[in-house]
Design an enzyme around this catalytic site. Sequence first.
Site, PDB file in Angstrom:
ATOM      1  N   GLU A 197     -10.627   3.366   5.510  1.00 15.34           N
ATOM      2  CA  GLU A 197     -11.041   1.989   5.203  1.00 15.34           C
ATOM      3  C   GLU A 197     -10.571   1.017   6.272  1.00 15.34           C
ATOM      4  OE1 GLU A 197     -10.015   1.195   1.073  1.00 15.34           O
ATOM      5  OE2 GLU A 197     -11.881   2.139   0.459  1.00 15.34           O
ATOM      6  N   GLU A 384     -15.098   8.772  -1.066  1.00 16.65           N
ATOM      7  CA  GLU A 384     -14.436   8.198  -2.245  1.00 16.65           C
ATOM      8  C   GLU A 384     -15.500   7.560  -3.126  1.00 16.65           C
ATOM      9  OE1 GLU A 384     -11.125   5.509  -1.762  1.00 16.65           O
ATOM     10  OE2 GLU A 384     -10.439   6.549   0.038  1.00 16.65           O
TER      11      GLU A 384
HETATM   12  C1  BG6 Z   1      -9.737   2.762  -1.624  1.00 16.67           C
HETATM   13  C2  BG6 Z   1      -8.614   3.508  -0.979  1.00 16.67           C
HETATM   14  O1  BG6 Z   1      -9.505   1.405  -1.389  1.00 16.67           O
HETATM   15  O2  BG6 Z   1      -9.893   2.777  -2.979  1.00 16.67           O
HETATM   16  C3  BG6 Z   1      -7.789   4.350  -1.910  1.00 16.67           C
HETATM   17  O3  BG6 Z   1      -9.003   4.257   0.134  1.00 16.67           O
HETATM   18  C4  BG6 Z   1      -7.687   3.658  -3.248  1.00 16.67           C
HETATM   19  O4  BG6 Z   1      -6.540   4.551  -1.295  1.00 16.67           O
HETATM   20  C5  BG6 Z   1      -9.090   3.549  -3.831  1.00 16.67           C
HETATM   21  O5  BG6 Z   1      -6.805   4.261  -4.132  1.00 16.67           O
HETATM   22  C6  BG6 Z   1      -9.171   2.950  -5.213  1.00 16.67           C
HETATM   23  O6  BG6 Z   1      -8.506   1.738  -5.260  1.00 16.67           O
HETATM   24  P1  BG6 Z   1      -7.362   1.481  -6.323  1.00 16.67           P
HETATM   25  O7  BG6 Z   1      -6.836   0.138  -6.006  1.00 16.67           O
HETATM   26  O8  BG6 Z   1      -8.045   1.566  -7.639  1.00 16.67           O
HETATM   27  O9  BG6 Z   1      -6.373   2.559  -6.131  1.00 16.67           O
END
Ligand code: BG6
Length: 487
Positions: A197, A384
């Site tokens: 990211e 993700e």
């Molecule tokens: C992304 C990141 O921002 O989203 C992860 O690459 C992160 O590290 C994921 O955990 C989900 O966000 P959050 O704040 O729900 O953990």
Amino acid sequence: MKKFPDGFLWGGATAANQYEGGYLSGGKTLAVADVFTGGDQNNPRMVSFKTKDGEVGRVTSKESVPEGATAHVIPDQYYPSHVATDFYHHWKEDIALFAEMGFKSYRFSINWTRICPDGLQEVNEEGVQFYGDVIDELLKYGIEPVITLNHFDMPAHLADVYDGWSSRETIDNFLFYCDVVFNAYKDKVKYWMTFNEINILSGYTKLGIHSNDPQTTYQAKHHVFVASAKAVELGRQINPDFEIGMMVCYLLNYPIDSKPENVFASLQFNRDLEFYMDVQVNGEYPHYKLKEFEREGIEIKMEDGDLELLKRGTVDYIGFSYYMTSVSDVYASEEGRVIGNQMAVHTNPYLEVSDWGWAVDPLGLRVALSKIYDRYRVPMFIVENGLGAYDTVEEDGSINDDYRINYLRDHIKAMNDAIHLDGVELLGYTPWGCIDLVSAGTGEMEKRYGFIHIDLDNDGNGDMSRSKKKSFDWYKQVIESNGENLD
Ligand code: BG6
């Protein structure tokens, strides 16, 4: 539902600072993530430090750590990364569960300070061995490792002594680390990503800089771009078969209505995502960003050869995260915004939201895949995606997470349409936090994404036992049928 292409990389994703633990074990040294406290929706995470005068302080990640202050662990304070969900001691058991679900790939990150103590140019063989064992275990089950070289991971020493990525020396240190892991795993790992990211990196926690001003931030980001391009070049020399990608948080934005002001604001918002792909895929700073630098008086100091290097070190694929979309509304007050992927955004009134206010938008994923592919024409990898939710453990131990199944099913359908109806090239899909881990945004445990539950609460209580949620068997069947059976 049509099957996904042969060889589609179904799997799951995690990051070391949120999952691994063992923060000072096996020769690992302190990272900035290790001085980032827990929190929740109403209590922001804090970064703890010690000033030059020896005073201990704490700030939120949106505030600046004072110049000269250093990362500091306050005794009795809870830091989730220290143990996280303890992959360090459970890796065999966890990988066996991934294999049982039928994973074809597993995306994880390497802790820089486990390989190179303090991020400097020395090798901790125990760390190299640890990830080597993890990789061998994955390969034993036919699971393709997909490695993020840097996932929100900044060695505390480099932050405190070099001001993190604001210094060019950090590039050399990073390259040394890349050289070690590329060489160590060159015959076992094909897929790599440089920075997680990259578009949301900022401040002390992610860039190791003691300031949040745009000049320092963009200068540091230039160094990150250079480091990424050099890593790509180096990787290709070490093994020409490597596939090395970039990774962006694709938080797509729509105008809330057809008012031209909102359409324009939305264009600007999306440019802030595209900027990173323009640099890392096209290999150049785009015209709109150069004009913005000119207007804002931002001057990026470059060394001879930097621009040529960015051209040469372009990536093989675009990895991206996709959770939600947002809207631009220049007439709305800032107060109604939610924090999505660590950015404050307005929510689309036509969409339902998660327990954390993140808008659920499966069709937006098809829009995202189409927009990215139309513009860049390189393969993509959704590294993700997922629903952060409160899970309830029933008396019999079961966890009936139908809400998670519904979210994932709808997003998989959108991927299928993008492949079969729009013709995009998608390498794989690794849903986030395939096993429960600490939230990056809020630092809490109760925001869960996993197919596998871990017994741990927001204060670090629990026995770390692993158990399967309802979504475990569902995802297994999705993979078994190569995406044909989503019911
Ligand atoms: C992304 C990141 O921002 O989203 C992860 O690459 C992160 O590290 C994921 O955990 C989900 O966000 P959050 O704040 O729900 O953990």
